[in-house]
Design a protein around this motif. Structure first.
Motif, short mmCIF file in Angstrom:
data_model
loop_
_atom_site.label_atom_id
_atom_site.label_comp_id
_atom_site.label_asym_id
_atom_site.label_seq_id
_atom_site.Cartn_x
_atom_site.Cartn_y
_atom_site.Cartn_z
N MET A 219 -22.00 51.26 23.35
CA MET A 219 -23.35 50.79 23.56
C MET A 219 -23.35 49.33 24.01
SD MET A 219 -26.52 50.94 21.02
CE MET A 219 -27.94 49.98 21.30
N ALA A 220 -22.46 48.51 23.47
CA ALA A 220 -22.41 47.10 23.84
C ALA A 220 -22.03 46.94 25.31
CB ALA A 220 -21.44 46.36 22.95
N VAL A 221 -21.18 47.82 25.81
CA VAL A 221 -20.77 47.73 27.22
C VAL A 221 -21.94 48.05 28.13
CG1 VAL A 221 -19.22 48.69 28.96
CG2 VAL A 221 -18.39 48.29 26.63
N GLU A 222 -22.79 49.00 27.74
CA GLU A 222 -23.96 49.33 28.55
C GLU A 222 -24.90 48.14 28.65
OE1 GLU A 222 -25.76 52.74 26.84
OE2 GLU A 222 -24.01 54.01 27.16
N ILE A 223 -25.06 47.40 27.58
CA ILE A 223 -25.92 46.23 27.61
C ILE A 223 -25.33 45.17 28.53
CG2 ILE A 223 -26.82 44.33 26.19
CD1 ILE A 223 -26.99 46.35 23.87
N LEU A 224 -24.02 45.00 28.51
CA LEU A 224 -23.38 44.01 29.37
C LEU A 224 -23.53 44.35 30.84
CD1 LEU A 224 -20.16 43.16 27.35
CD2 LEU A 224 -22.24 41.81 27.58
N TRP B 30 -26.10 45.37 32.31
CA TRP B 30 -27.39 44.85 32.76
C TRP B 30 -27.26 43.38 33.17
CZ3 TRP B 30 -31.69 47.34 33.96
CH2 TRP B 30 -31.84 48.64 33.50
N LEU B 31 -26.27 42.70 32.63
CA LEU B 31 -26.07 41.30 32.98
C LEU B 31 -25.29 41.11 34.28
CD1 LEU B 31 -25.18 39.86 29.47
CD2 LEU B 31 -27.32 39.60 30.71
N ALA B 32 -24.64 42.13 34.75
CA ALA B 32 -23.78 42.00 35.93
C ALA B 32 -24.56 41.58 37.19
CB ALA B 32 -23.00 43.28 36.16
N VAL C 260 -25.49 37.55 41.49
CA VAL C 260 -26.43 36.81 42.33
C VAL C 260 -26.26 35.31 42.10
CG1 VAL C 260 -28.89 36.34 42.69
CG2 VAL C 260 -28.09 38.69 42.50
N THR C 261 -26.08 34.88 40.87
CA THR C 261 -25.90 33.47 40.56
C THR C 261 -24.63 32.92 41.20
OG1 THR C 261 -27.07 33.76 38.46
CG2 THR C 261 -25.70 31.79 38.69
N VAL C 262 -23.54 33.66 41.11
CA VAL C 262 -22.27 33.20 41.69
C VAL C 262 -22.39 33.12 43.21
CG1 VAL C 262 -19.86 33.83 42.04
CG2 VAL C 262 -20.87 33.98 39.76
N VAL C 263 -23.02 34.10 43.83
CA VAL C 263 -23.19 34.07 45.29
C VAL C 263 -24.07 32.89 45.69
CG1 VAL C 263 -24.21 35.31 47.24
CG2 VAL C 263 -22.76 36.52 45.61
N ALA C 264 -25.14 32.64 44.95
CA ALA C 264 -26.01 31.51 45.26
C ALA C 264 -25.27 30.18 45.11
CB ALA C 264 -27.24 31.53 44.36
N MET C 265 -24.45 30.05 44.08
CA MET C 265 -23.68 28.82 43.90
C MET C 265 -22.70 28.62 45.04
SD MET C 265 -23.13 29.05 39.77
CE MET C 265 -21.79 27.92 39.75
#
Length: 78
Positions: free
Chosen positions: A1-6, A8-10, A15-20
């Motif tokens: 279950m914890a992996v499924e929540i993670l 959602w953060l991907a 997007v943040t890394v590409v923008a940086m």
């Protein structure tokens, strides 16, 4: 279950890394700032009179009453 929540953060992380990376790449293309011109603009801005530097009027020279944080009503004089 914890992996499924993670998972959602991907997308936001990607997007943040590409923008940086894009901002870093775009910043390199901008070039150097001319230091002499920047110093001259700063000096010109500091020489201008700001509203806070005007000569205070009579109301500003009167000493402020010290606030105690307690509201006191004046006596009625009866």
């Amino acid at each position: 279950m914890a992996v499924e929540i993670l998972w959602w953060l991907a997308p936001p992380v990607v997007v943040t890394v590409v923008a940086m990376a894009w901002v870093t790449w775009a910043g390199e293309r901008r070039g150097q700032v001319d230091r002499e011109v920047a110093v001259e603009r700063l000096a010109r801005a500091l020489r201008q009179e700001s509203p806070g530097q005007k000569v205070p009027g009579p109301a500003a020279t009167r000493p402020r009453d010290r606030s105690t944080g307690i509201a006191v009503r004046p006596s009625r004089g009866e």
